[in-house]
Design a protein around this motif. Structure first.
Motif, PDB file in Angstrom:
ATOM      1  N   LEU A 196     -24.967 -74.068  -4.023  1.00 62.47           N
ATOM      2  CA  LEU A 196     -26.122 -74.935  -4.235  1.00 62.47           C
ATOM      3  C   LEU A 196     -26.197 -76.000  -3.162  1.00 62.47           C
ATOM      4  CD1 LEU A 196     -28.465 -75.942  -6.105  1.00 62.47           C
ATOM      5  CD2 LEU A 196     -26.749 -77.400  -7.223  1.00 62.47           C
ATOM      6  N   SER A 197     -27.366 -76.100  -2.528  1.00 64.72           N
ATOM      7  CA  SER A 197     -27.694 -77.253  -1.706  1.00 64.72           C
ATOM      8  C   SER A 197     -28.571 -78.138  -2.585  1.00 64.72           C
ATOM      9  CB  SER A 197     -28.450 -76.826  -0.437  1.00 64.72           C
ATOM     10  OG  SER A 197     -28.800 -77.958   0.331  1.00 64.72           O
ATOM     11  N   ASP A 198     -28.019 -79.247  -3.027  1.00 63.59           N
ATOM     12  CA  ASP A 198     -28.598 -79.997  -4.145  1.00 63.59           C
ATOM     13  C   ASP A 198     -29.315 -81.251  -3.676  1.00 63.59           C
ATOM     14  OD1 ASP A 198     -29.170 -80.911  -6.676  1.00 63.59           O
ATOM     15  OD2 ASP A 198     -27.155 -81.674  -7.056  1.00 63.59           O
ATOM     16  N   HIS A 199     -30.622 -81.314  -3.943  1.00 67.83           N
ATOM     17  CA  HIS A 199     -31.416 -82.493  -3.594  1.00 67.83           C
ATOM     18  C   HIS A 199     -31.802 -83.304  -4.817  1.00 67.83           C
ATOM     19  CE1 HIS A 199     -32.689 -79.826  -0.002  1.00 67.83           C
ATOM     20  NE2 HIS A 199     -31.635 -80.551   0.322  1.00 67.83           N
ATOM     21  N   THR A 200     -31.205 -82.971  -5.982  1.00 72.41           N
ATOM     22  CA  THR A 200     -31.500 -83.763  -7.174  1.00 72.41           C
ATOM     23  C   THR A 200     -30.718 -85.069  -7.127  1.00 72.41           C
ATOM     24  OG1 THR A 200     -29.717 -82.795  -8.501  1.00 72.41           O
ATOM     25  CG2 THR A 200     -31.855 -81.665  -8.540  1.00 72.41           C
ATOM     26  N   GLN A 201     -31.119 -85.995  -7.996  1.00 73.92           N
ATOM     27  CA  GLN A 201     -30.395 -87.254  -8.115  1.00 73.92           C
ATOM     28  C   GLN A 201     -29.413 -87.120  -9.271  1.00 73.92           C
ATOM     29  OE1 GLN A 201     -34.197 -89.231  -8.486  1.00 73.92           O
ATOM     30  NE2 GLN A 201     -33.855 -90.409  -6.629  1.00 73.92           N
ATOM     31  N   GLY A 202     -28.130 -87.220  -8.991  1.00 71.32           N
ATOM     32  CA  GLY A 202     -27.127 -87.040 -10.033  1.00 71.32           C
ATOM     33  C   GLY A 202     -26.282 -85.817  -9.767  1.00 71.32           C
ATOM     34  N   LEU A 203     -25.361 -85.555 -10.694  1.00 71.99           N
ATOM     35  CA  LEU A 203     -24.409 -84.471 -10.483  1.00 71.99           C
ATOM     36  C   LEU A 203     -24.558 -83.314 -11.459  1.00 71.99           C
ATOM     37  CD1 LEU A 203     -22.253 -85.074 -12.948  1.00 71.99           C
ATOM     38  CD2 LEU A 203     -21.282 -86.679 -11.311  1.00 71.99           C
ATOM     39  N   GLY A 204     -25.532 -83.385 -12.354  1.00 68.06           N
ATOM     40  CA  GLY A 204     -25.696 -82.348 -13.369  1.00 68.06           C
ATOM     41  C   GLY A 204     -25.927 -80.969 -12.796  1.00 68.06           C
ATOM     42  N   ALA A 205     -26.801 -80.864 -11.796  1.00 64.53           N
ATOM     43  CA  ALA A 205     -27.113 -79.555 -11.219  1.00 64.53           C
ATOM     44  C   ALA A 205     -25.887 -78.959 -10.538  1.00 64.53           C
ATOM     45  CB  ALA A 205     -28.268 -79.673 -10.226  1.00 64.53           C
ATOM     46  N   ALA A 206     -25.119 -79.797  -9.851  1.00 60.45           N
ATOM     47  CA  ALA A 206     -23.938 -79.301  -9.143  1.00 60.45           C
ATOM     48  C   ALA A 206     -22.888 -78.780 -10.121  1.00 60.45           C
ATOM     49  CB  ALA A 206     -23.345 -80.408  -8.268  1.00 60.45           C
ATOM     50  N   VAL A 207     -22.697 -79.482 -11.232  1.00 55.51           N
ATOM     51  CA  VAL A 207     -21.715 -79.037 -12.228  1.00 55.51           C
ATOM     52  C   VAL A 207     -22.180 -77.734 -12.871  1.00 55.51           C
ATOM     53  CG1 VAL A 207     -20.597 -79.630 -14.408  1.00 55.51           C
ATOM     54  CG2 VAL A 207     -20.881 -81.371 -12.643  1.00 55.51           C
ATOM     55  N   ALA A 208     -23.477 -77.663 -13.207  1.00 57.71           N
ATOM     56  CA  ALA A 208     -24.012 -76.435 -13.796  1.00 57.71           C
ATOM     57  C   ALA A 208     -23.877 -75.265 -12.831  1.00 57.71           C
ATOM     58  CB  ALA A 208     -25.475 -76.634 -14.196  1.00 57.71           C
TER      59      ALA A 208
END
Length: 339
Positions: free
Chosen positions: A204-216
């Motif tokens: 995942l290249s993550d542009h969301t704010q926070g860490l939820g997407a990365a953990v998921a």
């Protein structure tokens, strides 16, 4: 492909604000946060676009962080000077980090080859730049490629382009190409589908704010997580709004490592650590002092903790049995106590 799983990358992007000392401080802070790698972006405004002021060369989207910016000016502000690459790479390597970059044209590939980078990243907007992908593939280095807005046909074409040249280790990153990205637009099930349909490692290249997407994503099998990094969001930076500060990055590293560790393996019957706790299951015990010859009834027995007596499933079978020995309250019931 990566020693760490997930392999966590701090993207410095242009958050150094053209300040070399700040860029070095970012590398130190990224290492302290526990990431595995830092990544730069290798371009100049002239390798990205033309110095033209027509409307199509302006950022016009109303929700963009860069609305109203001219592309040439934006890339000039966000670029990392090429003369910084070598000292920043050397600093990162001295701190135990992998250091690499995203080239945005063939001249950048040639430059990065002169620095012997260990990995190349293809940015999501460059996924359809077949000549660039060919140049990267010819280096025979591992490739990380963000898929962004690409259709599956475009992803297949990019993979085929790489495979026609060599067998570069390839990791595909799910990426939502909005800045910042809404968590509900992450669509991480696409990442798992990419792994299934292509046989490639995914991340995942993550542009969301926070860490939820990365953990998921880690829980869904991501082997690489890329996140933009900034020392202080309040101090600004072209990508600051969707970048993580050092304490947040450290929290992301821990959360992703914990998520990966929690996946473990398929285990039934409890882990080794749980075995001692099995004694606290229930079993059948003598509930009062009883003489030999007692016909066991419900008042004589009780299903309680711990588990040293007969299993509760034998309750119907032991009722009506005759004790052949004296028994005391608190004694676990066993088959050899009954006729």
């Amino acid at each position: 492909m990566f020693e760490q799983d997930p392999f966590i990358i701090a993207e410095l992007s242009g958050n150094h604000n053209q300040d070399f000392e700040l860029a070095k401080a970012m590398v130190h802070a990224a290492a302290k946060a526990g990431v595995d790698a830092i990544k730069l972006q290798t371009y100049t405004p002239d390798t990205m676009t033309l110095n033209v002021r027509r409307d199509e060369f302006m950022v016009s989207e109303s929700d963009s962080l860069w609305k109203g910016d001219n592309l040439y000016d934006l890339y000039a502000k966000a670029s990392t000077p090429w003369e910084w690459h070598k000292p920043l790479f050397e600093l990162a390597e001295s701190l135990g980090l992998v250091a690499f970059s995203s080239p945005f044209d063939i001249s950048a590939v040639n430059f990065l080859e002169s620095l012997n980078v260990p990995i190349y990243k293809i940015a999501s907007f460059e996924m359809t730049d077949i000549p660039l992908i060919q140049a990267v593939a010819r280096t025979n280095k591992p490739i990380i490629m963000s898929t962004g807005m690409a259709t599956f046909a475009e992803i297949e074409e990019a993979i085929a382009t790489i495979r026609a040249i060599g067998n570069n280790p390839l990791t595909l990153l799910k990426c939502t190409s909005t800045y910042p990205a809404r968590i509900e637009d992450s669509n991480l099930m696409t990442m798992a589908d990419l792994a299934k349909r292509t046989g490639c490692q995914v991340g995942l290249s993550d542009h969301t704010q926070g860490l939820g997407a990365a953990v998921a994503a880690t829980a869904l099998g991501a082997t690489a997580i890329e996140k933009h990094f900034v020392l202080d969001r309040c101090a600004g930076g072209v990508d600051a709004a969707f970048s993580m500060e050092p304490s947040e990055m450290a929290a992301l590293v821990k959360a992703c490592r914990d998520a990966k560790a929690a996946l473990g393996r398929v285990v039934y019957g409890g882990s080794e650590a749980e075995q001692a706790a099995k004694k606290y299951r229930r079993s059948i015990y003598i509930a009062q002092d009883l003489p030999a010859g007692t016909v066991l009834g419900e008042t004589h027995l009780k299903i309680i903790r711990p588990s040293f007596g007969l299993a509760p499933k034998y309750w119907p079978e032991v009722l009506g049995k005759v004790l052949k020995v004296d028994a005391i309250k608190g004694q676990p019931l066993a088959w050899n106590m009954m006729e």
